[in-house]
Design a protein around this motif. Structure first.
Motif, PDB file in Angstrom:
ATOM      1  N   LYS A 189       0.830  -1.212   0.000  1.00  0.00           N
ATOM      2  CA  LYS A 189       0.000   0.000   0.000  1.00  0.00           C
ATOM      3  C   LYS A 189       0.864   1.261   0.000  1.00  0.00           C
ATOM      4  CE  LYS A 189      -4.085  -1.912   2.337  1.00  0.00           C
ATOM      5  NZ  LYS A 189      -4.912  -1.870   3.579  1.00  0.00           N
ATOM      6  N   ALA A 190       1.939   1.243   0.787  1.00  0.00           N
ATOM      7  CA  ALA A 190       2.814   2.420   0.873  1.00  0.00           C
ATOM      8  C   ALA A 190       3.463   2.738  -0.461  1.00  0.00           C
ATOM      9  CB  ALA A 190       3.890   2.187   1.938  1.00  0.00           C
ATOM     10  N   LEU A 191       3.642   1.718  -1.298  1.00  0.00           N
ATOM     11  CA  LEU A 191       4.255   1.913  -2.610  1.00  0.00           C
ATOM     12  C   LEU A 191       3.223   2.147  -3.703  1.00  0.00           C
ATOM     13  CD1 LEU A 191       7.006  -0.853  -2.329  1.00  0.00           C
ATOM     14  CD2 LEU A 191       7.314   1.624  -2.117  1.00  0.00           C
ATOM     15  N   GLY A 192       1.955   2.290  -3.295  1.00  0.00           N
ATOM     16  CA  GLY A 192       0.897   2.618  -4.252  1.00  0.00           C
ATOM     17  C   GLY A 192       0.299   1.421  -4.964  1.00  0.00           C
ATOM     18  N   ALA A 193       0.712   0.212  -4.571  1.00  0.00           N
ATOM     19  CA  ALA A 193       0.168  -0.994  -5.199  1.00  0.00           C
ATOM     20  C   ALA A 193      -1.108  -1.424  -4.492  1.00  0.00           C
ATOM     21  CB  ALA A 193       1.198  -2.116  -5.148  1.00  0.00           C
ATOM     22  N   ASN A 194      -1.867  -2.297  -5.138  1.00  0.00           N
ATOM     23  CA  ASN A 194      -3.087  -2.849  -4.549  1.00  0.00           C
ATOM     24  C   ASN A 194      -2.796  -4.267  -4.069  1.00  0.00           C
ATOM     25  OD1 ASN A 194      -4.675  -0.550  -5.328  1.00  0.00           O
ATOM     26  ND2 ASN A 194      -4.647  -1.342  -7.427  1.00  0.00           N
ATOM     27  N   PRO A 195      -2.617  -4.451  -2.752  1.00  0.00           N
ATOM     28  CA  PRO A 195      -2.229  -5.771  -2.237  1.00  0.00           C
ATOM     29  C   PRO A 195      -3.323  -6.822  -2.403  1.00  0.00           C
ATOM     30  CG  PRO A 195      -2.761  -4.287  -0.430  1.00  0.00           C
ATOM     31  CD  PRO A 195      -2.763  -3.460  -1.671  1.00  0.00           C
ATOM     32  N   ALA A 196      -2.890  -8.041  -2.740  1.00  0.00           N
ATOM     33  CA  ALA A 196      -3.812  -9.165  -2.893  1.00  0.00           C
ATOM     34  C   ALA A 196      -3.171 -10.381  -2.221  1.00  0.00           C
ATOM     35  CB  ALA A 196      -4.086  -9.451  -4.366  1.00  0.00           C
ATOM     36  N   PRO A 197      -3.473 -10.619  -0.938  1.00  0.00           N
ATOM     37  CA  PRO A 197      -2.911 -11.788  -0.248  1.00  0.00           C
ATOM     38  C   PRO A 197      -3.386 -13.083  -0.899  1.00  0.00           C
ATOM     39  CG  PRO A 197      -3.782 -10.196   1.328  1.00  0.00           C
ATOM     40  CD  PRO A 197      -4.269  -9.775  -0.030  1.00  0.00           C
ATOM     41  N   ILE A 198      -2.448 -13.855  -1.429  1.00  0.00           N
ATOM     42  CA  ILE A 198      -2.766 -15.104  -2.121  1.00  0.00           C
ATOM     43  C   ILE A 198      -1.780 -16.176  -1.671  1.00  0.00           C
ATOM     44  CG2 ILE A 198      -2.841 -16.258  -4.382  1.00  0.00           C
ATOM     45  CD1 ILE A 198      -3.620 -13.611  -5.642  1.00  0.00           C
ATOM     46  N   ALA A 199      -2.264 -17.381  -1.437  1.00  0.00           N
ATOM     47  CA  ALA A 199      -1.402 -18.492  -1.048  1.00  0.00           C
ATOM     48  C   ALA A 199      -0.357 -18.744  -2.132  1.00  0.00           C
ATOM     49  CB  ALA A 199      -2.236 -19.746  -0.812  1.00  0.00           C
ATOM     50  N   TRP A 200       0.849 -19.128  -1.720  1.00  0.00           N
ATOM     51  CA  TRP A 200       1.962 -19.295  -2.649  1.00  0.00           C
ATOM     52  C   TRP A 200       1.621 -20.263  -3.786  1.00  0.00           C
ATOM     53  CZ3 TRP A 200       6.008 -17.381  -4.764  1.00  0.00           C
ATOM     54  CH2 TRP A 200       6.928 -18.197  -5.427  1.00  0.00           C
ATOM     55  N   GLY A 201       0.976 -21.358  -3.470  1.00  0.00           N
ATOM     56  CA  GLY A 201       0.669 -22.359  -4.482  1.00  0.00           C
ATOM     57  C   GLY A 201      -0.292 -21.885  -5.562  1.00  0.00           C
ATOM     58  N   GLU A 202      -0.946 -20.742  -5.332  1.00  0.00           N
ATOM     59  CA  GLU A 202      -1.925 -20.223  -6.288  1.00  0.00           C
ATOM     60  C   GLU A 202      -1.389 -19.060  -7.130  1.00  0.00           C
ATOM     61  OE1 GLU A 202      -5.339 -19.167  -3.987  1.00  0.00           O
ATOM     62  OE2 GLU A 202      -5.435 -21.096  -2.970  1.00  0.00           O
ATOM     63  N   VAL A 203      -0.147 -18.646  -6.848  1.00  0.00           N
ATOM     64  CA  VAL A 203       0.386 -17.439  -7.489  1.00  0.00           C
ATOM     65  C   VAL A 203       0.618 -17.629  -8.989  1.00  0.00           C
ATOM     66  CG1 VAL A 203       2.273 -15.766  -7.519  1.00  0.00           C
ATOM     67  CG2 VAL A 203       1.429 -16.649  -5.340  1.00  0.00           C
ATOM     68  N   TYR A 204       1.136 -18.789  -9.403  1.00  0.00           N
ATOM     69  CA  TYR A 204       1.400 -19.013 -10.833  1.00  0.00           C
ATOM     70  C   TYR A 204       0.128 -18.826 -11.644  1.00  0.00           C
ATOM     71  CZ  TYR A 204       2.885 -21.233 -15.181  1.00  0.00           C
ATOM     72  OH  TYR A 204       3.178 -21.474 -16.502  1.00  0.00           O
ATOM     73  N   THR A 205      -0.948 -19.464 -11.191  1.00  0.00           N
ATOM     74  CA  THR A 205      -2.228 -19.363 -11.901  1.00  0.00           C
ATOM     75  C   THR A 205      -2.772 -17.940 -11.864  1.00  0.00           C
ATOM     76  OG1 THR A 205      -2.743 -21.666 -11.351  1.00  0.00           O
ATOM     77  CG2 THR A 205      -4.580 -20.275 -12.041  1.00  0.00           C
ATOM     78  N   ALA A 206      -2.597 -17.266 -10.718  1.00  0.00           N
ATOM     79  CA  ALA A 206      -3.079 -15.886 -10.583  1.00  0.00           C
ATOM     80  C   ALA A 206      -2.369 -14.964 -11.562  1.00  0.00           C
ATOM     81  CB  ALA A 206      -2.885 -15.403  -9.150  1.00  0.00           C
ATOM     82  N   LEU A 207      -1.063 -15.171 -11.772  1.00  0.00           N
ATOM     83  CA  LEU A 207      -0.310 -14.390 -12.755  1.00  0.00           C
ATOM     84  C   LEU A 207      -0.789 -14.718 -14.163  1.00  0.00           C
ATOM     85  CD1 LEU A 207       3.338 -14.730 -11.363  1.00  0.00           C
ATOM     86  CD2 LEU A 207       2.117 -12.577 -11.671  1.00  0.00           C
ATOM     87  N   GLN A 208      -0.977 -15.979 -14.413  1.00  0.00           N
ATOM     88  CA  GLN A 208      -1.385 -16.447 -15.734  1.00  0.00           C
ATOM     89  C   GLN A 208      -2.754 -15.898 -16.136  1.00  0.00           C
ATOM     90  OE1 GLN A 208      -2.007 -20.763 -16.161  1.00  0.00           O
ATOM     91  NE2 GLN A 208      -0.501 -20.733 -17.813  1.00  0.00           N
TER      92      GLN A 208
END
Length: 337
Positions: A189-208
């Protein structure tokens, strides 16, 4: 990190001395289970394999460590809970996940509390007998655990799917994957991004799928999980540092004869020194080169940009540092000079 010849020499010397002392162990036969979250090939896996091999060697096979890598016995939290209960002799967790057992481990989540520039100082402060090590040992003891080894995790860097990254302004508006750590969320948030807490195992698919378009993690972990297949840009922000800490059940540890404890301590120090000076640097070099060859453009942060990152995240540092013991924060900060 540059590999220092004198450190490697000391490792070789220590290992040769330990080999000569193998026959000296006359204690009881001991079997222990050690579970950790790292996948095959990771420098973290190498560190704990080295530890198990050294324990076996030093004890002439009378003490054996059975390894369970890749979270096969559960998540970081499950492994540490097992160590607390005594159903597992040694569990391994990242420092951010240890913060759920006691908030004091959140000290390492504070943005820019450490820096690669002073990494050797931090390592010395974590060695047995040093003030920071003693402080953290008491923290662990208070929750039924005994620290065995502070294995390296590394520094996290920001990456993105489509936007070139450089200074903190380049992160503005990005959908940034974070952990559940409140510090991690606040930094985004401090860097102006929109945080999205996601479990590590789901990150590849979330990026895709475009659910997120940025994240922050170590190059080797992202490369090992093939995240680079969905990435185009990276920046060496080094905004957060973490470790993979091996924690033993305190009652079990106290029940071991002093001779066995000393042997395990020696093996852990030699193993983590090997990881820090050989396995980790090699893994980082391989990951960076692999990402570059895959087309990821890595921007090397300038001193001016790094100062901007520190300034932008200072309110987060101040907010969360105020909730921690001043002595603990100072012990870590004292390593950065």
């Amino acid at each position: 990190m540059k590999i220092k010849p004198f450190i490697l020499s000391s490792v070789v010397l220590a290992m040769s001395v330990s080999t000569a002392a193998v026959a000296d162990y006359s204690g009881p036969k001991i079997k222990m289970k050690l579970a950790h979250p790292a996948p095959p090939g990771s420098h973290i896996t190498v560190a704990y394999k080295k530890f198990a091999d050294l324990v076996k060697e030093k004890s002439d096979g009378r003490i054996k460590v059975q390894l369970f890598p890749g979270s096969v016995l559960g998540s970081d939290r499950v492994m540490i809970e097992g160590a607390q209960r005594g159903t597992l002799e040694i569990g391994v967790s990242s420092t951010p996940n240890l913060a759920s057992f006691t908030p004091l481990y959140q000290v390492f989540d504070l943005p820019y509390i450490t820096s690669p520039k002073y990494q050797e100082n931090l390592y010395r402060a974590l060695d047995k007998g040093a003030p920071l090590n003693s402080y953290l040992e008491k923290v662990a003891n208070d929750i039924g655990l005994q620290p065995i080894m502070y294995a390296e995790y590394g520094y996290r860097n920001f990456v993105s799917k489509d936007r070139p990254l450089n200074g903190p302004g380049s992160l503005s508006g990005l959908k940034m994957r974070t952990t559940d750590s409140p510090v991690d969320v606040a930094v985004a948030k401090a860097l102006g991004a929109n945080p999205a807490p996601i479990a590590w195992g789901e990150v590849y698919t979330a990026l895709q799928q475009g659910t997120i378009d940025a994240e922050g993690n170590t190059f080797d972990l992202m490369y090992g999980a093939k995240h680079h297949e969905n990435l185009k840009y990276a920046v060496t922000s080094a905004h957060n540092y973490g470790m993979q800490v091996a924690m033993a059940n305190k009652k079990w540890w106290d029940s071991l004869p002093e001779e066995a404890q000393q042997l395990i301590d020696e093996a852990s120090q030699e193993a983590v020194t090997y990881q820090r000076t050989v396995a980790y640097p090699e893994d980082q070099k391989k990951a960076r080169q692999g990402m570059i060859e895959a087309g990821v453009v890595i921007h090397e942060t300038t001193e001016e940009e790094m100062a901007q990152y520190r300034e932008a995240t200072k309110p987060v540092f101040d907010e969360f540092a105020a909730k921690l013991p001043a002595e603990l924060v100072k012990l870590v900060q004292d390593t950065q000079q």
